[in-house]
Design a protein around this motif. Structure first.
Motif, PDB file in Angstrom:
ATOM      1  N   ALA A   1      45.703  40.966  59.409  1.00  0.00           N
ATOM      2  CA  ALA A   1      46.803  41.926  59.240  1.00  0.00           C
ATOM      3  C   ALA A   1      47.950  41.297  58.457  1.00  0.00           C
ATOM      4  CB  ALA A   1      47.290  42.413  60.598  1.00  0.00           C
ATOM      5  N   CYS A   2      47.646  40.818  57.256  1.00  0.00           N
ATOM      6  CA  CYS A   2      48.640  40.122  56.442  1.00  0.00           C
ATOM      7  C   CYS A   2      48.629  40.735  55.043  1.00  0.00           C
ATOM      8  CB  CYS A   2      48.300  38.633  56.388  1.00  0.00           C
ATOM      9  SG  CYS A   2      49.201  37.695  55.147  1.00  0.00           S
ATOM     10  N   HIS A   3      49.703  41.445  54.700  1.00  0.00           N
ATOM     11  CA  HIS A   3      49.723  42.115  53.392  1.00  0.00           C
ATOM     12  C   HIS A   3      49.761  41.117  52.240  1.00  0.00           C
ATOM     13  CE1 HIS A   3      54.067  41.458  53.782  1.00  0.00           C
ATOM     14  NE2 HIS A   3      54.145  41.667  52.479  1.00  0.00           N
ATOM     15  N   LEU A   4      50.408  39.963  52.414  1.00  0.00           N
ATOM     16  CA  LEU A   4      50.410  38.951  51.358  1.00  0.00           C
ATOM     17  C   LEU A   4      49.003  38.387  51.140  1.00  0.00           C
ATOM     18  CD1 LEU A   4      53.691  36.942  52.081  1.00  0.00           C
ATOM     19  CD2 LEU A   4      53.300  38.649  50.295  1.00  0.00           C
ATOM     20  N   CYS A   5      48.262  38.250  52.235  1.00  0.00           N
ATOM     21  CA  CYS A   5      46.882  37.774  52.133  1.00  0.00           C
ATOM     22  C   CYS A   5      46.038  38.764  51.334  1.00  0.00           C
ATOM     23  CB  CYS A   5      46.283  37.568  53.522  1.00  0.00           C
ATOM     24  SG  CYS A   5      47.175  36.374  54.536  1.00  0.00           S
ATOM     25  N   GLN A   6      46.195  40.045  51.649  1.00  0.00           N
ATOM     26  CA  GLN A   6      45.431  41.064  50.932  1.00  0.00           C
ATOM     27  C   GLN A   6      45.791  41.090  49.445  1.00  0.00           C
ATOM     28  OE1 GLN A   6      42.838  42.539  52.315  1.00  0.00           O
ATOM     29  NE2 GLN A   6      43.372  41.357  54.127  1.00  0.00           N
ATOM     30  N   GLU A   7      47.061  40.892  49.128  1.00  0.00           N
ATOM     31  CA  GLU A   7      47.481  40.853  47.722  1.00  0.00           C
ATOM     32  C   GLU A   7      46.839  39.685  46.991  1.00  0.00           C
ATOM     33  OE1 GLU A   7      51.770  40.896  47.516  1.00  0.00           O
ATOM     34  OE2 GLU A   7      51.888  42.826  48.551  1.00  0.00           O
ATOM     35  N   MET A   8      46.812  38.509  47.632  1.00  0.00           N
ATOM     36  CA  MET A   8      46.193  37.343  46.984  1.00  0.00           C
ATOM     37  C   MET A   8      44.700  37.571  46.784  1.00  0.00           C
ATOM     38  SD  MET A   8      46.115  33.272  47.992  1.00  0.00           S
ATOM     39  CE  MET A   8      47.829  32.947  47.635  1.00  0.00           C
ATOM     40  N   ILE A   9      44.028  38.125  47.788  1.00  0.00           N
ATOM     41  CA  ILE A   9      42.595  38.387  47.688  1.00  0.00           C
ATOM     42  C   ILE A   9      42.303  39.350  46.543  1.00  0.00           C
ATOM     43  CG2 ILE A   9      40.648  39.481  48.891  1.00  0.00           C
ATOM     44  CD1 ILE A   9      41.975  38.286  51.521  1.00  0.00           C
ATOM     45  N   LEU A  10      43.073  40.418  46.438  1.00  0.00           N
ATOM     46  CA  LEU A  10      42.872  41.379  45.340  1.00  0.00           C
ATOM     47  C   LEU A  10      43.112  40.738  43.981  1.00  0.00           C
ATOM     48  CD1 LEU A  10      44.460  44.607  46.870  1.00  0.00           C
ATOM     49  CD2 LEU A  10      42.030  44.139  46.471  1.00  0.00           C
ATOM     50  N   ALA A  11      44.145  39.916  43.875  1.00  0.00           N
ATOM     51  CA  ALA A  11      44.437  39.240  42.611  1.00  0.00           C
ATOM     52  C   ALA A  11      43.299  38.292  42.233  1.00  0.00           C
ATOM     53  CB  ALA A  11      45.759  38.490  42.706  1.00  0.00           C
ATOM     54  N   LEU A  12      42.753  37.581  43.205  1.00  0.00           N
ATOM     55  CA  LEU A  12      41.631  36.676  42.930  1.00  0.00           C
ATOM     56  C   LEU A  12      40.386  37.456  42.514  1.00  0.00           C
ATOM     57  CD1 LEU A  12      42.098  34.088  45.800  1.00  0.00           C
ATOM     58  CD2 LEU A  12      42.256  33.624  43.340  1.00  0.00           C
ATOM     59  N   ARG A  13      40.154  38.591  43.161  1.00  0.00           N
ATOM     60  CA  ARG A  13      39.000  39.419  42.767  1.00  0.00           C
ATOM     61  C   ARG A  13      39.127  39.895  41.321  1.00  0.00           C
ATOM     62  NH1 ARG A  13      38.456  42.562  48.411  1.00  0.00           N
ATOM     63  NH2 ARG A  13      37.196  40.987  49.454  1.00  0.00           N
ATOM     64  N   ASP A  14      40.337  40.224  40.910  1.00  0.00           N
ATOM     65  CA  ASP A  14      40.562  40.625  39.518  1.00  0.00           C
ATOM     66  C   ASP A  14      40.247  39.479  38.559  1.00  0.00           C
ATOM     67  OD1 ASP A  14      41.311  43.192  40.242  1.00  0.00           O
ATOM     68  OD2 ASP A  14      43.471  42.791  40.086  1.00  0.00           O
ATOM     69  N   LEU A  15      40.576  38.260  38.952  1.00  0.00           N
ATOM     70  CA  LEU A  15      40.333  37.093  38.098  1.00  0.00           C
ATOM     71  C   LEU A  15      38.881  36.638  38.109  1.00  0.00           C
ATOM     72  CD1 LEU A  15      43.478  34.941  38.943  1.00  0.00           C
ATOM     73  CD2 LEU A  15      43.024  36.162  36.816  1.00  0.00           C
ATOM     74  N   GLN A  16      38.124  37.059  39.096  1.00  0.00           N
ATOM     75  CA  GLN A  16      36.736  36.623  39.226  1.00  0.00           C
ATOM     76  C   GLN A  16      35.851  37.090  38.089  1.00  0.00           C
ATOM     77  OE1 GLN A  16      35.551  37.648  43.305  1.00  0.00           O
ATOM     78  NE2 GLN A  16      34.639  35.630  43.366  1.00  0.00           N
ATOM     79  N   VAL A  17      36.246  38.078  37.331  1.00  0.00           N
ATOM     80  CA  VAL A  17      35.411  38.563  36.237  1.00  0.00           C
ATOM     81  C   VAL A  17      35.149  37.459  35.217  1.00  0.00           C
ATOM     82  CG1 VAL A  17      36.114  40.968  36.500  1.00  0.00           C
ATOM     83  CG2 VAL A  17      37.363  39.499  34.923  1.00  0.00           C
ATOM     84  N   GLN A  18      35.998  36.448  35.194  1.00  0.00           N
ATOM     85  CA  GLN A  18      35.795  35.318  34.288  1.00  0.00           C
ATOM     86  C   GLN A  18      34.609  34.465  34.717  1.00  0.00           C
ATOM     87  OE1 GLN A  18      39.525  33.222  34.280  1.00  0.00           O
ATOM     88  NE2 GLN A  18      40.678  35.036  33.720  1.00  0.00           N
ATOM     89  N   GLY A  19      34.182  34.596  35.978  1.00  0.00           N
ATOM     90  CA  GLY A  19      33.019  33.883  36.468  1.00  0.00           C
ATOM     91  C   GLY A  19      33.213  32.392  36.667  1.00  0.00           C
ATOM     92  N   VAL A  20      34.440  31.930  36.704  1.00  0.00           N
ATOM     93  CA  VAL A  20      34.723  30.500  36.800  1.00  0.00           C
ATOM     94  C   VAL A  20      34.732  30.018  38.249  1.00  0.00           C
ATOM     95  CG1 VAL A  20      36.502  28.749  36.303  1.00  0.00           C
ATOM     96  CG2 VAL A  20      36.067  30.599  34.677  1.00  0.00           C
ATOM     97  N   PHE A  21      35.028  30.914  39.178  1.00  0.00           N
ATOM     98  CA  PHE A  21      35.177  30.507  40.570  1.00  0.00           C
ATOM     99  C   PHE A  21      34.644  31.577  41.506  1.00  0.00           C
ATOM    100  CE2 PHE A  21      38.856  33.084  39.708  1.00  0.00           C
ATOM    101  CZ  PHE A  21      39.081  33.783  40.876  1.00  0.00           C
ATOM    102  N   ASP A  22      34.398  31.159  42.724  1.00  0.00           N
ATOM    103  CA  ASP A  22      34.163  32.098  43.806  1.00  0.00           C
ATOM    104  C   ASP A  22      35.087  31.680  44.946  1.00  0.00           C
ATOM    105  OD1 ASP A  22      32.910  29.882  44.892  1.00  0.00           O
ATOM    106  OD2 ASP A  22      30.950  30.782  45.029  1.00  0.00           O
ATOM    107  N   PHE A  23      35.233  32.551  45.906  1.00  0.00           N
ATOM    108  CA  PHE A  23      36.125  32.222  47.016  1.00  0.00           C
ATOM    109  C   PHE A  23      35.663  32.887  48.294  1.00  0.00           C
ATOM    110  CE2 PHE A  23      37.951  36.177  45.528  1.00  0.00           C
ATOM    111  CZ  PHE A  23      38.482  36.785  46.651  1.00  0.00           C
ATOM    112  N   GLU A  24      36.128  32.308  49.390  1.00  0.00           N
ATOM    113  CA  GLU A  24      35.889  32.896  50.699  1.00  0.00           C
ATOM    114  C   GLU A  24      37.235  33.021  51.397  1.00  0.00           C
ATOM    115  OE1 GLU A  24      34.218  30.420  53.935  1.00  0.00           O
ATOM    116  OE2 GLU A  24      34.171  28.814  52.435  1.00  0.00           O
TER     117      GLU A  24
END
Length: 87
Positions: free
Chosen positions: A16-39
């Protein structure tokens, strides 16, 4: 030509952390580059993680060397600097 190995990142946060959700969404947007994955790791499931990260979440950490890249918000400058350093 072989692809370089993906960098594995960890987002330490809470459900229940809105900042966490924002970071996750931003990372998902950057994932299209295929350079990283995250958990995503919920710190509330581990008292040691709560003690370490409680007031800093979300925290983005590179798994390979435990480098804390940024916290609270995705810092693109720090993120890109880290990627450039290890590549």
């Amino acid at each position: 030509m072989t692809q370089p190995e993906k960098i594995h990142l960890v987002v330490y946060g809470r459900e229940a952390c809105h900042l966490c959700q924002e970071m996750i969404l931003a990372l998902r947007d950057l994932q299209v580059q295929g350079v990283f994955d995250f958990e995503v790791v919920d710190i509330d499931k581990d008292p040691a993680l709560v003690a370490q990260y409680n007031d800093k979440i979300p925290v983005l950490v590179a798994q390979i060397d435990n480098t804390e890249i940024c916290h609270y918000h995705l810092d693109l400058q720090a993120f890109n600097a880290y990627l450039a350093k290890i590549r």
